[in-house]
Enzyme design. Structure first.
Site, short mmCIF file in Angstrom:
data_model
loop_
_atom_site.label_atom_id
_atom_site.label_comp_id
_atom_site.label_asym_id
_atom_site.label_seq_id
_atom_site.Cartn_x
_atom_site.Cartn_y
_atom_site.Cartn_z
N GLU A 174 6.61 -1.92 11.63
CA GLU A 174 6.18 -3.27 12.01
C GLU A 174 6.58 -3.47 13.47
OE1 GLU A 174 4.19 -6.15 11.44
OE2 GLU A 174 4.99 -6.03 9.39
N SER A 215 0.84 -1.21 0.00
CA SER A 215 0.00 0.00 0.00
C SER A 215 0.87 1.26 0.00
CB SER A 215 -0.89 0.04 1.25
OG SER A 215 -1.51 -1.19 1.46
#
Ligand SMILES: CC(=O)N[C@@H](CC(=O)O)C(=O)O
Ligand SMILES: [Zn+2]
Length: 313
Positions: A180, A169
């Site tokens: 993350e 994305s």
């Protein structure tokens, strides 16, 4: 005005987006983006327009990773140009919509920076994911974030493998950055993981503000972990998994794995050893979302990259 040879110049990073819910069951990003949509004071910076955005609202509503197909693999040229309208999978339609709002991918009109907020069930701690080792703006941002977080650690995963790289994305932006943070189970919010993600983003936005003010960042080095290969679980002839991540490897993301080290443990107690030719640094160990992708963990190599000085053009 620059004081260094080979200073790289980038235009101001005025248009910034913060994506949450690219995977609808990764709750830190979903919660932060919803929070900042209600009140954006925390993400406001001088000279920066920061837009919080839920990328996969249907998956968020159902608290699943995706509805039809993984949105974080969907931003391929084929998908982004596919005709077919409402016959397309939901996430492909959504990718086209996101590309219209924040892209088009690869064009001068694209957003400058997109931060995409993810959680992992692996014990990875704070990780930033980049897609290009040649983006000196992003490398300088990594250095700034790492320095600002110290003594806490924040590692950089470099995913620019010619075959294993996927169409994220965030790849719509000129400078794509993945966050993350783990370990956090799917559908669960843990305060330590939530706050860690929030702090990384604070430093990232501070960096952009300084850059836009005209601060010159001197050359630096950045330690990164480059994606080497995906390792699948051992399977029988029917494709069924026959072993688990070995207890010596479980939760040991970013720790060296040497040839001969235990890697998997079969259900009847046999140890399977790592057979590679040298030391690697495993990560995404036993990530829940990767069972469907037939990935038990990934191996990486540690590298030191040199970032040139940067200044606003
Ligand atoms: C666990 C997870 O979703 N990880 C992300 C990593 C990334 O954003 O590059 C993914 O596979 O899309
Ligand atoms: Zn994710």
């Amino acid at each position: 005005m620059s004081s260094y040879n080979n200073t790289a110049r980038f235009s101001e990073a005025r248009r910034v987006a913060i994506f949450g819910g690219t995977h609808g069951n990764e709750m830190s990003g979903v919660t932060l983006v919803n929070l900042w949509t209600k009140n954006g004071t925390e993400i406001q910076r001088k000279g920066v327009e920061a837009v919080p955005f839920i990328t996969n609202p249907k998956a968020v509503e159902k608290c699943t990773r995706y509805v039809d197909t993984d949105l974080n693999r969907a931003f391929t040229p084929e998908n982004l140009s596919a005709p077919g309208g409402n016959d397309l999978p939901y996430e492909v339609l959504r990718a086209q919509e996101i590309n219209r709002i924040f892209g088009p991918k690869g064009s001068p009109e694209a957003y400058d920076v997109i931060f995409d907020l993810h959680n992992t069930t692996s014990n990875m701690g704070c990780t930033l994911i980049l897609e290009s080792s040649k983006d000196h703006f992003n490398l300088q941002m990594m250095n700034y974030i790492k320095k600002s977080m110290a003594p806490a650690s924040c590692l950089v995963l470099m995913n620019e493998h010619p075959l294993l790289k996927y169409s994220t994305s965030r790849s719509v932006a000129k400078h794509p950055v993945g966050l993350e943070v783990g370990p956090q189970p799917q559908g669960v919010l843990r305060s330590n993981i939530f706050e860690a993600m929030r702090v990384i983003l604070k430093h990232a936005l501070d960096f952009i503000e300084l850059f836009n003010e005209g601060v010159e960042f001197p050359p630096c080095t950045v330690e990164v972990f480059r994606v080497l290969e995906w390792i699948d679980y051992p399977r029988d002839a029917n494709g069924n998994i026959i072993a688990m991540v070995h207890p010596n490897l479980q939760d040991c993301d970013w720790e060296p794995l040497n040839p001969g080290d235990p890697m998997f443990q079969t259900f009847d107690g046999k140890t399977i050893h790592y057979q590679g030719s040298g030391t690697v640094y495993p990560t995404f160990i036993n990530e829940a979302a990767y069972y469907e992708k037939q990935q038990a963990f990934i191996t990486t190599r540690r590298e030191t990259l040199v970032a040139s000085a940067i200044i606003k053009a």
